[in-house]
Structures are given as structure tokens and as C-alpha cells.
Write an enzyme that holds these catalytic residues in place. Structure first.
Site, short mmCIF file in Angstrom:
data_model
loop_
_atom_site.label_atom_id
_atom_site.label_comp_id
_atom_site.label_asym_id
_atom_site.label_seq_id
_atom_site.Cartn_x
_atom_site.Cartn_y
_atom_site.Cartn_z
N MET A 286 0.84 -1.19 0.00
CA MET A 286 0.00 0.00 0.00
C MET A 286 0.87 1.24 0.00
O MET A 286 1.84 1.34 0.76
CB MET A 286 -0.92 -0.01 1.24
CG MET A 286 -1.84 1.18 1.33
SD MET A 286 -2.96 1.26 -0.09
CE MET A 286 -3.20 3.03 -0.18
N ASN A 288 0.70 4.37 1.00
CA ASN A 288 0.48 5.48 1.91
C ASN A 288 1.61 6.50 1.82
O ASN A 288 2.79 6.15 1.82
CB ASN A 288 0.40 4.98 3.36
CG ASN A 288 -0.43 3.73 3.49
OD1 ASN A 288 -1.60 3.71 3.21
ND2 ASN A 288 0.23 2.65 3.89
N GLU A 321 4.65 0.83 -5.78
CA GLU A 321 4.19 1.67 -4.66
C GLU A 321 4.94 3.00 -4.62
O GLU A 321 4.34 4.04 -4.30
CB GLU A 321 4.33 0.92 -3.34
CG GLU A 321 3.65 -0.44 -3.30
CD GLU A 321 2.20 -0.43 -3.74
OE1 GLU A 321 1.50 0.59 -3.55
OE2 GLU A 321 1.74 -1.44 -4.30
#
Length: 884
Positions: A286, A288, A321
Site C-alpha cells: 500500500m 500510503n 508503490e
């Protein structure tokens, strides 16, 4: 973050006439109903008092009216399994808030307010792994797509962008490392053995990009200096003892940062970049902002425990990512219907990156193999949807191969038509126009159109229509003119019975039969239902090489003789086209054989042609072994099943295995010599050694298919001598298919050798679940009772059961036991982790494309699942669409 149904036959309809009524579907969310938020949240401050059993969260939201939104006085804050402990507005406690289902509603007057909400969550009880959850004593978060609402009440939608300030405090012994997005601004010691840290992210972001990690971690540290001179501290955080397995991930991160500056002009924008490896994770990773959270399988690697494919996967996912920092974070999605805006574009970026880091030809073949195995079946089934969907019931179900992989192919076509330089002008314009915004797919296409100087009005249909276009090619020749007549059709898909023609860019070359050469590659664009293209200068009909480099995600239907395919397999200078000729030769033969359309003479001739092509690959000294290994891989059963209207997967599997055995026997001498040669190449990570290991694996598969005894002898010898996981795993893969003492010896040794290493034990489960052993279903049942097995860890559940679900021998067993196994798994796993569970439903949902007896059993399992009380939204949507 790191995936028209064909009518069934009358006989199949007769067997399933007593279908159960379709389950009640969750509410449908439609793209056309989009409305801007009534309230914006420019700033949010979060205060966490951390605990495994209870974490207290205080959220202070600075809200203001959105001039572009409605005049509603109600502040609508999403929640999921939350109860507000206190609500304050502008510092005063309020009691007139109310709940609307799981959501919190607060009435506000005026233009701007400070809203404070206190909540309590139990991370230890969060088996869904969405929101704030516990993993082996560590706290971490996963908020995409709608997980932030499980932490605190908030307008949890991607078009509400906020700057985040975070303070977290907890027991220093339990949580010595405290991480969040952005830069760390302050730390300190508290009372009673606690400590705290404050973080600030200066870049506005949606709630799905929030992250927090607290735990006992150690880091591999490095630094990177951007092209403008910014020094960035890099950390890859893992549990103690794993840090020595993070160097490849760190190297991949640094390479990603360099590459994005050079290829797309994108520079990192914070002083710190953190990656954390988590063992319990639904996805691959992920993105973030500034704090990427990764599944451990995409971080940890060393030769003893990771295969070459694992190394490649880490490089790809690390890059993916990181690239999201711009294509997803700095420019994000207006709503979830635009998911391919960030995911399709970023998949293309990670594909181009991996191609530049390794073999461009091999990477392209690998990407197309994934597309055909996962996305083509999706496009032809009940869950078919465009890359920009029009509706959904549960957003988690749209993390699909269509959105990701087909989305990347659609953007790649724009790059093909524009050329790399003009495409770069378009992406630069996109980032300049929409930096700091929540954008749409249309915004991206318009930027490419304006920046690259393309007319993409018709091309936009690729975003709106589901289904894989079929391109029929007819070749004719008169005088010295060769003519190709191309006709496109797009099959009906759910909700889209009729389709319009789309622009299809096809790279082609026409080979002279006598010289074995062509006069140059050309790009043609089929943008109507049918069109003819004429080419002069051919005294004899040329050999046609079409869709070179897989320039368009379409299925080519062209009658080509075995002679022409063997010619292309031997002479085509486009690596993908050469691979495609090999695949087409095999597909053409196997489809005819399964359909009963081959006489014994024709079967022998077909095998002879395939054998000729394989022999040329084995003996071609001009081939590097990476490419040779790819050319030796037979097309998979899933892709072969897509070539027929109604498939018998067991018959396809048996015919495929029969061809393998024939090749192994017919080419035994060459295969043994090849296996001996590549076995002498010492381990390294360079291309030659990786190619040797890939070729070694494929040679061993064919040797064992032709002569199981010789295969077992070589496989156990390779297993015992292996000094790396690639060789050890490829040997064990072959042994798992065989019966004999060598199989049991190697499996027992593998378990003893890697006891305690979760990622490698996942391989142990997967190798057995994916085998073609006669007792594979019994083996899977026994493994489900093994002390090392648990449904609570997504990696372990997928290792056993997803591997079984894509294993044609296990899943499509004539008894229906494979279907019952997956049906039972879905019912058992759904209450624990709906998001992971929903990924299994499409395997049963393809029943319409399967022969009648098996189709009836597959549908019966779906009906049992539909009757299960309390099904999650994730699973219910997949089941209802599969039955509908």
C-alpha cells in the site's frame, strides 16, 4: 495498491433449470450519481493512545463548506463498527448528533467549524485487516479503499483531501517505533514507560492514504539525493533478524527513485521514506504517503529463501508503490470509479521500470501471460466490467485484473500511438495540470491528447466498454500486393449487449519467405468494424507477424499454417512475436485435439511441427537462456479454455500433459544435454545465471513428463545440490507431481529446513496444492489440518486454497470435490476476512464456460454460498453477479 458472459449450451441449461433465486444484492453505487462533498476537511489532527486490545482515537477536523457542493447543513461522517465516545463542535460538547446506520451525522451552521470526535477501537479483534489492526504484537493500518472509517468518523471518500498531523503515544517496550505519514516533527518520553511521536504530512491527501505503524522493529537505513539536491532518509522496517533480507528491496527502492526522475521527471517530495513489512496483509502493498506498508513477501529476499521470481516481484512492487507517490498520491482519484487512473497508469510505470532493469522482451511476455490468465477470463465472464466501471456494490471487488492490467494495456496503447517522447509530454502535462487534485480518467486522457497531439475521441471507448476485442485477419495476395483485411468484434458483456468499434493499434511485419527478413515494422490502426491494408512488393504471399510486442490487448483470429508458425518461431526478430508463434502453434493443436477434430495423422503432424519449433529453440545459440526458458513454457489451461465456447478443463489438462510427455520423450537427448549445460552455471543474480535457472526448470519439467524415472532422479539430485531457492523449488515442483520416495524425502526436508520461515512454508503448501499428483485433493485436505495452517493469515490461506483453485486437476476434478472444497472455504473464511474471501468466488463464477456436468456442480456451490446467512457485501456481490 498492489485484480459478456457466453450463453450456456441447452444441455447445461437443462441441468441447472432448478436454480435458487438470486440473493438480495447490496445497494448499487453509480458513477453518474457523483456529487461533490458538501463539506471539506482542509486539516485533520489525530491523537492516538495506543493499545493492542484498545486504542483511543481523538480526531479534530477543521471543516469548511465546499463552494462546489450542496448547501446541506449536515456534516456526514462515515464510520464502520465505531461508536462515538464524545462529539464537540468548536470546543463545546454537543448532544444533537445522530447515527445513520454506521455513519455519524452532525448539524452545522455557518461556513467553518472545528469538530472533535473521540472513538475507541479494538485492533486485536480486527480479523478483516482493514482499518487499525494488530499483527504479531504490532499495530498497523490499511485504509484503501474504505478502511479509515474503521479508525475514526470522517468523510471517507478520495475527493476530500486534508493535511494530517498525527500524535501517537504508547508503551515504549511494546511499541518502540512509532511511524506515520510525512516527516517526524517531535518525539518525547511520557510517564509510566510510555513515549510519543508527532508526525506531519504537508501534502494534502485523501483518508485512504493515511497510515500508522507501531511496534518493535529494526530498519535497513540508506539515503538518496534527488536531482534537485534534497537528501531523503530511506528506511525499510522489519522484525529483528529479517533486516539482512531487505537489501534487494532497498536497492529496488533507490533504483525506482532514480528511474522515475529520468523516465517521468518525478522527484520525491519529503525528507523521509519509510517501508514497513507486515506478515498479515490482504494485498501486496500500500502506497500510503511516505509510509508504504508491504506484505512481507514483497520485501524479504535472500538466495536461500527467495526465487528469481520473488526477486522480480519485490522489484516490481517496490517500484509500483513508490511510483504511486505521483500517480496516485500527488494526483489522486476523484472517486473509486476512477481507480484505473492511478492503478492502470502505475502498473504501466512499474512494467516499464522492470523492463529497463532486466529483459524487456521477457518482461513483456510475463505481463501478457498474466493478462491472459487472469484478465481475459474476467472479460468473458459474469464479472466483466470496463476499466472505468459505471457501478459497484462493494468497492473492494474492483481491485481486479481489468482495472490494473487491462488499464495498463490501454494506457500503453496511447504510448504506442504517440511514441515515448510525445507520451512523456502528455504525462508531464497531466501532472502539471492536476497536482494536488482528485482527478478523473477523462482528465488523464485529455492531458495525453493535448500533450501528445493525438485525437483520442474514439479511443475513450476503451474506458467505457468491457470485453476483449476479437480481431479476425484474412490475408490475400495478388500480383505483388499482399492485403490484410481486419475485422473487429467485441463480445456482449453484462449490461453491454452491443459495442462500438475501438481504435486498435497493431504493430506488424511482413516476412519474405525466401530471405527470412522483412522490410521494417509498421503500425496500423484498425478503428472501424472492418478495414483492408495493402502492401506492395511481394512476389509470393508473405508470412504475417501481427500484434508484435502485444501492441493491443486483443485476441487475434488468423488461420496460419503450421509451416508459417514454425517459420515465425524460428525467424521472427520481435521476441514477443516469436513467443506468440510458439504459443499459437501449441494452442491451435491442443484446441483441435480437445475438440475431437484431429485424426491420428493430423495429431502426429501437429506434434511434429511443435517438436520442430521446440527443437529450434533448444539448439538456437543466438538465444539467451532467459528468453529460451520463456519459449519453452506451454500455454496454460485457463488460456486454452478461453479459446473455446464451452470448455472441458480436465480434457484440456490431459491433452496438454500428453503433449508435454511427447515433447519430453521426443526431445529427450536435447533436453538432457540442455539440463546438464545450465546445471553447470554457478549461482548469481546476473541475467545469464537467472536465464540458466529458468531454462533448467523448464527442461526438468519436460524431462520428467517424458521419463518420470529420469525426471525423479534428476530432480532429487538437483534438490540436494541446490544452493538457492530457485533451483530447490523447481526441483520440488517436479517431485510433487510424481509418486515415489524422492517426493516424500524432499517435502520432509523442505519443511524441516525452513521451519519458522513463514514465507517459505507458504511455498511448501502451494507446491503441494498446485501439483498434478493423482492424490492432490487428499493432499490438500490433509494440509488444511496441518499444524502450520491457519485461515487467519491471508498469505497462508492463499498459498493452499488459491493455488488449488487455479490447479485444473484439483479444482475441476470430475467428482466435484474441488468445487465443494472452495465453496466450503468461502463459507468458512467470509466471517473472518471478506476481502480475501471474495477473491475465490470468480473461480466458481466461470461455470457458464465449462461443460454441463461440471457447470451444474459449480453453480450448485454458488447457490449454497448465496444461502449462507450473514454473507459479507464483498462475497454477496460476487455471488449474485455470478448467478445472475
Amino acid at each position: 495498491m498492489d485484480i459478456a458472459s457466453t450463453p450456456s449450451t441447452p444441455d447445461a441449461d437443462a441441468q441447472i433449470a432448478d436454480a435458487a433465486p438470486a440473493p438480495q444484492a447490496p445497494p448499487v453505487i453509480r458513477r453518474e450519481d457523483y456529487q461533490p462533498p458538501a463539506w471539506l476537511v482542509p486539516q485533520i489532527a489525530l491523537d492516538f493512545r495506543l493499545g493492542i486490545e484498545e486504542t483511543r482515537v481523538t480526531a479534530r477536523l477543521s471543516v469548511r463548506r465546499n463552494p462546489a457542493g450542496s448547501a446541506a447543513s449536515t456534516l456526514h461522517l462515515n464510520g464502520d463498527q465505531l461508536t462515538p465516545l464524545a462529539v464537540r463542535v468548536d470546543g463545546e460538547a454537543v448532544n444533537d448528533w445522530r447515527m445513520d446506520g454506521a455513519d455519524l451525522l452532525v448539524e452545522l451552521t455557518g461556513e467553518a467549524h472545528e469538530v472533535e470526535i473521540e472513538t475507541s477501537v479494538n485492533p486485536a479483534a480486527n480479523s478483516q485487516l482493514m482499518g487499525l489492526y494488530a499483527s504479531n504484537g504490532m499495530l498497523c493500518t490499511q485504509c484503501e479503499a474504505e478502511g479509515f472509517r474503521r479508525i475514526t468518523f470522517f468523510p471517507d471518500r478520495p475527493d476530500v483531501l486534508s493535511t494530517y498531523s498525527v500524535r501517537m503515544a504508547g508503551d515504549k517496550g511494546q511499541f518502540p517505533i512509532l511511524l506515520s505519514n510525512g516527516n517526524c516533527t517531535a518525539t518525547g518520553e511520557g510517564e509510566d514507560g510510555t513515549h510519543w511521536a508527532e508526525w506531519h504530512d504537508p501534502w494534502p491527501k485523501p483518508a485512504y492514504l493515511f497510515a500508522l505503524v507501531a511496534g518493535d522493529l529494526v530498519a535497513n537505513h540508506a539515503q538518496f539525493t534527488t536531482r534537485s539536491g534534497r537528501r531523503v532518509d530511506l528506511n525499510i522496517w522489519v522484525r529483528s533478524g529479517d533486516e539482512q533480507r531487505t537489501q534487494h528491496a532497498m536497492d529496488s527502492l533507490i533504483n525506482s527513485m532514480k528511474w522515475d526522475e529520468e523516465a517521468f521527471g518525478r522527484e520525491y517530495d519529503l525528507d523521509l521514506f519509510n517501508v514497513v513489512a507486515v506478515s498479515d496483509f490482504n494485498m501486496g502493498a500500500m502506497e500510503n504517503k511516505g509510509l508504504n506498508v508491504f506484505n512481507t513477501r514483497y520485501v524479504l529476499a535472500e538466495p536461500e529463501t527467495a526465487t528469481d521470481a520473488d526477486y522480480d516481484g519485490i522489484e516490481s512492487v517496490i517500484g509500483h508503490e513508490y511510483f504511486h507517490n505521483w500517480s496516485g498520491n500527488r494526483v489522486t482519484c476523484r472517486d473509486w470509479f476512477q481507480l484505473s487512473l492511478k492503478e492502470g497508469f502505475t502498473v504501466l510505470r512499474d512494467q516499464l521500470f522492470s523492463a529497463d532493469m532486466g529483459s524487456e522482451a521477457v518482461k513483456r511476455i510475463e505481463d501478457v501471460r498474466v493478462l491472459r490468465a487472469a484478465q481475459f477470463p474476467e472479460d468473458s465472464g459474469p464479472l466483466a466490467h470496463p476499466i472505468r466501471p459505471d457501478s459497484y456494490q462493494e468497492i473492494s471487488n474492483f481491485y481486479t485484473a481489468t482495472v490494473y492490467n487491462k488499464g495498463a494495456e490501454v494506457i500503453r496503447m496511447m504510448r504506442t500511438m504517440a511514441g515515448p517522447d510525445r507520451f512523456r509530454q502528455g504525462t508531464d502535462l497531466y501532472f502539471d495540470r492536476h497536482d494536488g487534485e482528485a482527478a478523473t480518467c477523462e482528465d488523464f486522457v485529455k492531458a495525453i491528447e493535448d500533450g501528445a497531439g493525438l485525437d483520442l475521441r474514439q479511443f475513450r471507448l476503451w474506458y467505457a466498454q468491457a470485453g476483449t476485442p476479437q480481431v479476425a485477419v484474412e490475408a490475400s495476395h495478388e500480383g505483388d500486393v499482399a492485403t490484410l483485411t481486419l475485422t473487429q468484434t467485441i463480445p456482449a458483456t453484462p449490461g453491454q449487449p452491443e459495442k462500438q468499434a475501438v481504435p486498435i493499434p497493431l504493430r506488424i511485419a511482413l516476412f519474405d519467405r525466401d530471405s527470412g527478413r522483412h522490410a521494417g515494422e509498421r503500425l496500423i490502426v484498425l478503428d472501424t468494424d472492418s478495414r483492408s491494408f495493402a502492401f506492395e512488393g511481394f512476389a509470393r504471399p508473405p508470412v504475417v507477424s501481427i500484434n508484435r510486442g502485444f501492441s493491443a490487448p486483443v485476441a487475434i483470429d488468423m488461420e496460419r499454417s503450421n509451416e508459417d508458425l514454425v517459420f515465425l518461431a524460428a525467424h521472427d526478430d520481435d521476441p514477443f512475436a516469436r513467443y506468440e508463434a510458439m504459443q499459437s502453434l501449441v494452442v491451435q493443436h491442443l484446441v483441435a485435439a480437445v475438440g475431437g477434430g484431429l485424426s491420428e495423422t493430423a495429431r502426429a503432424e501437429g506434434r511434429k511441427a511443435i517438436g520442430q519449433a521446440f527443437a529450434a529453440v533448444l539448439s538456437d545459440d543466438g538465444l539467451d537462456d532467459l528468453m529460451r526458458g520463456e519459449l519453452m513454457v506451454l500455454p496454460g489451461v485457463a488460456y486454452l479454455a478461453e479459446q473455446v465456447l464451452v470448455a472441458d478443463p480436465a480434457a484440456i489438462h490431459e491433452e496438454r500433459e500428453g503433449l508435454k510427455a511427447w515433447l519430453g520423450s521426443e526431445l529427450a537427448e536435447s533436453l538432457v544435454a540442455l539440463h546438464d549445460r545450465v546445471s553447470g552455471v554457478p549461482y548469481s543474480r546476473d541475467a545469464a545465471a537467472r536465464g540458466a535457472r529458468k531454462t533448467k526448470a523448464q527442461a526438468l519439467v519436460l524431462i520428467a513428463a517424458g521419463d518420470p524415472a529420469e525426471g525423479a532422479r534428476r530432480a532429487i539430485a538437483q534438490y540436494r545440490a541446490a544452493d538457492n531457492m530457485t533451483d530447490r523449488q523447481s526441483a520440488l515442483t517436479v517431485l510433487c507431481n510424481l509418486e515415489g520416495p524422492e517426493r516424500e524425502e524432499a517435502l520432509a526436508d523442505f519443511l524441516r529446513r525452513y521451519q519458522g520461515n513463514a514465507l517459505v512454508i507458504d511455498k511448501w503448501f502451494a507446491l503441494q496444492a498446485g501439483s498434478f499428483h493423482p492424490q492432490v485433493l487428499q493432499h490438500i485436505e490433509a494440509l488444511s489440518q496441518h499444524p502450520e495452517f491457519t485461515l487467519n493469515n491471508p498469505n497462508r490461506a492463499r498459498a493452499l486454497y488459491m493455488t488449488a483453485a487455479v490447479n485444473p486437476k484439483a479444482f475441476h476434478d470430475a467428482s466435484g470435490a474441488g468445487y465443494r472444497m472452495i465453496g466450503e472455504l468461502i463459507r468458512k473464511l467470509d466471517p473472518i476476512n471478506p476481502q480475501t474471501t471474495a477473491r475465490f468466488v470468480p473461480q466458481l463464477g466461470r461455470w457458464r464456460r465449462i461443460e454441463p456436468a461440471r457447470a451444474a456442480m459449480m453453480r450448485a456451490e454458488l447457490e449454497k454460498i448465496a444461502a449462507q446467512p450473514g454473507l459479507s457485501r464483498d462475497v454477496r456481490e460476487q455471488v449474485s453477479k455470478s448467478l445472475g
